[in-house]
Design a protein around this motif. Structure first.
Motif, PDB file in Angstrom:
ATOM      1  N   LYS A  25      24.632  39.480   0.222  1.00 35.33           N
ATOM      2  CA  LYS A  25      23.603  39.200  -0.881  1.00 35.33           C
ATOM      3  C   LYS A  25      23.906  38.102  -1.654  1.00 35.33           C
ATOM      4  O   LYS A  25      23.180  37.184  -1.904  1.00 35.33           O
ATOM      5  CB  LYS A  25      23.599  40.538  -1.581  1.00 35.33           C
ATOM      6  N   LYS A  26      25.214  37.856  -2.034  1.00 32.92           N
ATOM      7  CA  LYS A  26      25.692  36.967  -2.766  1.00 32.92           C
ATOM      8  C   LYS A  26      25.613  35.748  -2.359  1.00 32.92           C
ATOM      9  O   LYS A  26      25.180  34.643  -2.780  1.00 32.92           O
ATOM     10  CB  LYS A  26      27.157  36.937  -3.554  1.00 32.92           C
TER      11      LYS A  26
ATOM     12  N   ILE B 151      23.649  34.705   0.371  1.00 35.14           N
ATOM     13  CA  ILE B 151      21.960  34.493   0.644  1.00 35.14           C
ATOM     14  C   ILE B 151      21.646  33.478  -0.507  1.00 35.14           C
ATOM     15  O   ILE B 151      20.975  32.745  -0.320  1.00 35.14           O
ATOM     16  CB  ILE B 151      21.157  35.535   0.754  1.00 35.14           C
ATOM     17  N   ASN B 152      21.919  33.918  -1.730  1.00 28.16           N
ATOM     18  CA  ASN B 152      21.379  33.386  -2.882  1.00 28.16           C
ATOM     19  C   ASN B 152      21.953  31.757  -2.859  1.00 28.16           C
ATOM     20  O   ASN B 152      21.196  30.780  -3.151  1.00 28.16           O
ATOM     21  CB  ASN B 152      21.664  33.897  -4.232  1.00 28.16           C
ATOM     22  N   ALA B 153      23.251  31.702  -2.421  1.00 21.76           N
ATOM     23  CA  ALA B 153      23.903  30.452  -2.686  1.00 21.76           C
ATOM     24  C   ALA B 153      23.304  29.412  -1.474  1.00 21.76           C
ATOM     25  O   ALA B 153      23.276  28.326  -1.621  1.00 21.76           O
ATOM     26  CB  ALA B 153      25.571  30.702  -2.218  1.00 21.76           C
TER      27      ALA B 153
ATOM     28  N   LYS C 218      20.294  29.384  -0.535  1.00 23.18           N
ATOM     29  CA  LYS C 218      19.251  28.805  -0.702  1.00 23.18           C
ATOM     30  C   LYS C 218      19.198  27.514  -1.795  1.00 23.18           C
ATOM     31  O   LYS C 218      18.258  26.809  -1.660  1.00 23.18           O
ATOM     32  CB  LYS C 218      18.448  30.025  -1.392  1.00 23.18           C
ATOM     33  N   HIS C 219      20.257  27.502  -2.310  1.00 23.48           N
ATOM     34  CA  HIS C 219      20.650  26.506  -3.483  1.00 23.48           C
ATOM     35  C   HIS C 219      21.472  25.433  -3.052  1.00 23.48           C
ATOM     36  O   HIS C 219      21.808  24.536  -3.834  1.00 23.48           O
ATOM     37  CB  HIS C 219      20.928  26.999  -4.900  1.00 23.48           C
ATOM     38  N   ASN C 220      22.137  25.553  -1.753  1.00 22.88           N
ATOM     39  CA  ASN C 220      22.951  24.576  -1.635  1.00 22.88           C
ATOM     40  C   ASN C 220      23.076  23.879  -0.133  1.00 22.88           C
ATOM     41  O   ASN C 220      22.336  24.734   0.793  1.00 22.88           O
ATOM     42  CB  ASN C 220      24.603  25.155  -1.565  1.00 22.88           C
TER      43      ASN C 220
ATOM     44  N   GLU D 155      17.959  38.647   8.324  1.00 20.19           N
ATOM     45  CA  GLU D 155      17.061  38.291   7.076  1.00 20.19           C
ATOM     46  C   GLU D 155      17.122  36.696   6.541  1.00 20.19           C
ATOM     47  O   GLU D 155      16.043  36.363   6.341  1.00 20.19           O
ATOM     48  CB  GLU D 155      17.895  38.969   5.895  1.00 20.19           C
TER      49      GLU D 155
END
Length: 231
Positions: free
Chosen positions: A36-37, A39-41, A43-45, A67
């Motif tokens: 989960k941590k 996936i966020n990274a 999206k932004h890197n 996912e």
């Protein structure tokens, strides 16, 4: 290639970080203990490669792959071999069984590099006058008209242009399959030339600018037909 590690085991993350540090073409940009941590990274890197553990709490590696809408290249890491079929289903680059050794790690990274280069080059259609390749983690746009010739050198291919040389970890056959056939022709087992930049042909030698390229006997007839000689 920018890469991240996703593994809930700190000792495994450390081992992978140490292995990555020894490979020039890998740039470690982060390690995460949960999917989960990560996936966020993602999206932004700008992440090209993920070393992904299969067995993790909350969300395992396979669930995380399912996912992701846009998937980077993935090398799975696990202590169990039975996930191999899942690896093939998601078209991951490779499947490393822990503990990961340096030779096996390098083999997996080499596969990822080849796939990354192929993705960058893509299939160049006849109506497109450029392609992209990576050099030192920088994506370069190369105009087809500037390519002089392409040369095989062991496990690498060198693209000679009018102002630089670009080295890819690939095969000449793979590169040839992606080039527009009206612009490039194989003239030797180790050489492909850009037809528009041929200056003269003398016997079994092709001259391009101030360089000469050998014309292989097995390729000569086809090459001469492609030239469309008028006399």
């Amino acid at each position: 290639m920018n890469c991240i590690i996703i593994d809930d085991d700190e000792s495994c993350r450390i081992v992978l970080e140490q292995l990555i540090a020894q490979v020039d073409n890998l740039n470690h940009i982060g390690s995460f203990e949960t999917g989960k941590k990560a996936i966020n990274a993602l999206k932004h890197n700008d992440t090209h490669l993920v070393f992904l553990d299969v067995e993790m709490p909350e969300m395992n590696g396979i669930d995380m792959l399912a996912e992701l809408e846009i998937k980077p290249l993935v090398i799975l890491t696990t202590s169990h071999k039975e996930y191999a079929l899942d690896a093939y289903e998601y078209e991951v680059v490779d499947y490393l069984v822990k503990p990961v050794t340096m030779p096996r790690f390098l083999k997996a990274v080499s596969k990822a590099e080849r796939r990354y280069e192929n993705l960058l080059m893509g299939s160049i259609s006849n109506d497109r006058n450029y392609f992209f390749i990576r050099k030192n983690n920088v994506i370069n746009k190369i105009a087809i008209k500037d390519v002089l010739w392409i040369e095989a050198m062991g496990d690498y291919v060198i693209i000679h242009t009018k102002d630089q040389k670009l080295v890819l970890h690939s095969t000449l056959r793979m590169i040839e399959s992606k080039l527009p056939k009206d612009k490039f022709i194989r003239i030797h087992r180790s050489y492909i030339v850009q037809v528009d930049n041929i200056k003269t042909v003398e016997g079994n030698t092709i001259f391009i600018e101030d360089s000469f390229i050998p014309l292989g006997t097995l390729y000569k007839d086809n090459f001469l037909k492609r030239l469309g000689l008028l006399g």
